[in-house]
Design an enzyme around this catalytic site. Structure first.
Site, PDB file in Angstrom:
ATOM      1  N   ASP A  31      38.952 -13.096 -34.384  1.00 26.52           N
ATOM      2  CA  ASP A  31      39.391 -12.804 -33.022  1.00 26.52           C
ATOM      3  C   ASP A  31      39.773 -11.317 -32.893  1.00 26.52           C
ATOM      4  O   ASP A  31      40.456 -10.772 -33.774  1.00 26.52           O
ATOM      5  CB  ASP A  31      40.608 -13.683 -32.700  1.00 26.52           C
TER       6      ASP A  31
ATOM      7  N   GLU B 132      34.352 -11.004 -33.484  1.00 25.69           N
ATOM      8  CA  GLU B 132      34.429 -10.730 -32.055  1.00 25.69           C
ATOM      9  C   GLU B 132      34.776  -9.241 -31.990  1.00 25.69           C
ATOM     10  O   GLU B 132      35.935  -8.853 -31.934  1.00 25.69           O
ATOM     11  CB  GLU B 132      35.521 -11.560 -31.378  1.00 25.69           C
TER      12      GLU B 132
HETATM   13  C1  NOJ Z   1      39.584 -13.469 -27.650  1.00 23.27           C
HETATM   14  C2  NOJ Z   1      39.586 -14.941 -27.436  1.00 23.27           C
HETATM   15  O1  NOJ Z   1      38.252 -15.379 -27.366  1.00 23.27           O
HETATM   16  C3  NOJ Z   1      40.360 -15.184 -26.166  1.00 23.27           C
HETATM   17  O2  NOJ Z   1      40.246 -16.519 -25.741  1.00 23.27           O
HETATM   18  C4  NOJ Z   1      41.802 -14.789 -26.396  1.00 23.27           C
HETATM   19  O3  NOJ Z   1      42.505 -14.886 -25.174  1.00 23.27           O
HETATM   20  C5  NOJ Z   1      41.902 -13.346 -26.886  1.00 23.27           C
HETATM   21  N1  NOJ Z   1      40.936 -13.040 -27.891  1.00 23.27           N
HETATM   22  C6  NOJ Z   1      43.273 -13.070 -27.455  1.00 23.27           C
HETATM   23  O4  NOJ Z   1      43.435 -13.715 -28.690  1.00 23.27           O
END
Ligand code: NOJ
Length: 549
Positions: free
Chosen positions: A217, A278
């Site tokens: 993440d 990500e």
């Molecule tokens: C990316 C995640 O996919 C999202 O759902 C989340 O709100 C943010 N990161 C913060 O962790």
């Protein structure tokens, strides 16, 4: 039973290079205990369906102990399963079932921030300014007389400012702490070796249990720039599509050393454990840096995910992605949606036209070289739910934006499985799901689509099967050869041996520039007397193409 393949000598298969990975948003997938929230036992029960769909792996969004201020992306204990989602024993059973079905399991790791209910944050509040406990997070004095102004002008991704000021029990204000997201998600200080060591241990905890990898993440956010400088001048005026990347706290070079260390850990385990980032970066070339051979295996392709339904734009993105990833010998990934964006049926126009384009987009995506991520429900052609009642909205963006941004709940509505009434088998009879499932979703349920010829479920199942069977698809042996003009309203490309994909974005039917037997199409294609076909608007066709061999 399908088994997880290993190389002939039990060695590397590079399974992840062409994998079809299905994202399970656990809260909304299947609820075995009927408390309204999906759970790990629900995932386990429904795994045979996913095996039948023809995917290779699942990615589970966070199921860890969490107050759920951001749907579980606010983790209070990285080694515990939240009781809403089950127990560690449920996790182990789910994992064993997945592996027995030949499915690999990737779990989410959330290293940029913890929950404000994490033990570390409680210790930091208790220990006070200057303490070792505070150095695990990013605490600073405020600016201005009395320190009443935040330490810098960074905005939170969810709206409002990225800093919150603490108060002592008697009300006296003291330090501020950084939260790029919600105040309930304090950012960790990755300059602190203790933070690094802790996450390495968390990785090992889940690797020891047998997970096949991690989705990282906010992988681009961990390291903050020296001195925490203000936003660049003119930031608010920059183009919305690259505004996010002008934030000074994203994609700092320092993140790469973290992932090199993580890669060493992954490689120390047998069975090709992987990590997908990500990672948002300003250019495909910057994004590719995360994929150097000693770093991560994959990164999400946000340029593709955010692209409009326009052939020239998609072509530019496809070419740029393939080229950037080839430079580091990494597979490209392709996805049309996830739990943070408006579902593609709605993004591409909504209603029948939106569904038609989403189906064509699925065939385009599944024909490209590399790995593909599918978001739960796209195989059913689910639209975004735009009319959720305000009182059920849970995304923190709703409140943080002063109730102007309805947030991401509309793509997180529980899946319709079977039966005549909502929530259509999401949970046992009588279950009241955390978000209401529209009555109209009966015709979209898995049960109805499984017995409807031409359904979106059938399209995905067939496409995934062909993608496994045809040697040209998946990773394939080569890249793609464009047969259409870069400015045209059509994307036609060949892949060797003997495959072509034609996608018509225009308003008129087109005749493919090469002959071939249609293998699959996203909408019916008409055959002419001379045996040639016409591809209607917003339609994709896969061809067995002799000329492309
Ligand atoms: C990316 C995640 O996919 C999202 O759902 C989340 O709100 C943010 N990161 C913060 O962790």
């Amino acid at each position: 039973m399908r088994r997880i393949p290993t190389g002939s000598s039990g060695g590397a298969t590079g399974w992840w290079r062409a994998a079809a990975i299905y994202q399970i948003y656990v809260r909304s997938f299947a609820d075995a205990d009927g408390d309204g929230t999906g759970d790990l036992a629900g995932v386990r029960e429904r795994l045979p369906w996913l095996a039948a769909l023809g995917i290779d792996a699942v990615w589970l969004t966070p199921f860890y102990d969490s107050p759920m201020a951001d749907g579980g992306y606010d983790v209070a204990d990285y080694r515990a399963v939240d009781p809403r989602f089950g127990t560690l024993a449920d996790f182990d059973r789910m994992l064993a079932t997945a592996h027995g079905l030949g499915l690999r399991v990737i779990v989410d790791i959330v290293p940029n921030h913890t929950s404000s209910e994490h033990r570390w944050f409680a210790e930091a509040l208790e220990a006070g300014p200057g303490s070792a406990a505070r150095k695990r997070y990013i605490f600073r004095d405020g600016r201005g007389p009395d320190g009443a102004e935040p330490p810098n002008d960074w905005p939170s991704i969810f709206g409002g400012r990225a800093w919150t000021r603490l108060r002592r029990p008697d009300g006296t204000p003291e330090e501020w702490y950084l939260h790029l997201f919600d105040p309930a998600q304090p950012d960790l200080n990755w300059d602190n070796p203790e933070v690094r060591a802790e996450f390495e241990d968390v990785l090992r905890f889940w690797l020891d249990r047998g997970v096949d990898g991690f989705r990282i993440d906010v992988a681009h956010g961990l390291v903050k720039p020296e001195g925490l400088p203000d936003m660049p001048k003119g930031y608010e005026l920059s183009r919305p599509d690259n505004r996010e990347m002008r934030r000074p706290y994203f994609d700092q070079d320092g993140v790469h050393e973290i992932y090199r260390q993580w890669r060493r850990i992954l490689d120390s385990y047998p069975g090709e454990r992987v990590a997908v980032a990500e990672a948002k970066a300003a250019t495909p070339a910057r994004a590719a840096l995360y994929l150097r051979p000693d770093e991560l295996h994959q990164a999400f392709n946000f340029d593709y995910l955010g692209a409009p339904w326009q052939a020239p734009v998609l072509r530019r993105i496809i070419d740029a992605s393939l080229q950037a990833n080839a430079s580091v010998d990494a597979p490209t990934t392709w996805a049309l949606s996830n739990h943070d964006v408006v579902r593609q049926v709605t993004r591409f126009g909504g209603g029948e036209p939106g569904l038609r384009r989403a189906r064509a987009a699925a065939l385009l995506t599944l024909a490209l070289p590399g790995a593909v991520y599918l978001y739960q429900g796209e195989e059913l052609g689910l639209p975004e739910v735009l009319d959720l009642p305000e009182e059920v909205l849970e995304d923190p963006a709703w409140e943080r934006s002063g109730r102007t941004d309805r947030g991401r709940d509309g793509c997180r509505v529980p899946l319709p499985w079977e039966g005549p009434t909502a929530p259509f088998g999401f949970g046992p009879v009588g279950t009241k799901p955390w978000l209401p499932v529209p009555e109209g979703w009966r015709r979209l349920s898995r049960e109805v689509q499984a017995s409807t010829p031409g359904s979106t479920l059938e399209l995905y199942t067939t496409a995934l099967r062909l993608r496994r069977e045809l040697p040209a698809l998946g990773a394939g042996t080569g890249g793609i050869d464009w047969l259409s003009d870069p400015a045209a309203d059509v994307l036609t490309f060949a892949r060797s041996p003997g495959f072509a994909c034609v996608v018509n974005f225009g308003a008129m039917p087109i005749r493919p520039p090469l002959a071939g037997e249609p293998l699959l199409s996203s909408a019916p294609v008409a055959a002419e007397d001379d045996g040639s076909i016409r591809v209607p608007p917003d339609t994709a066709v896969w061809l067995r193409a002799a000329a492309a061999a």
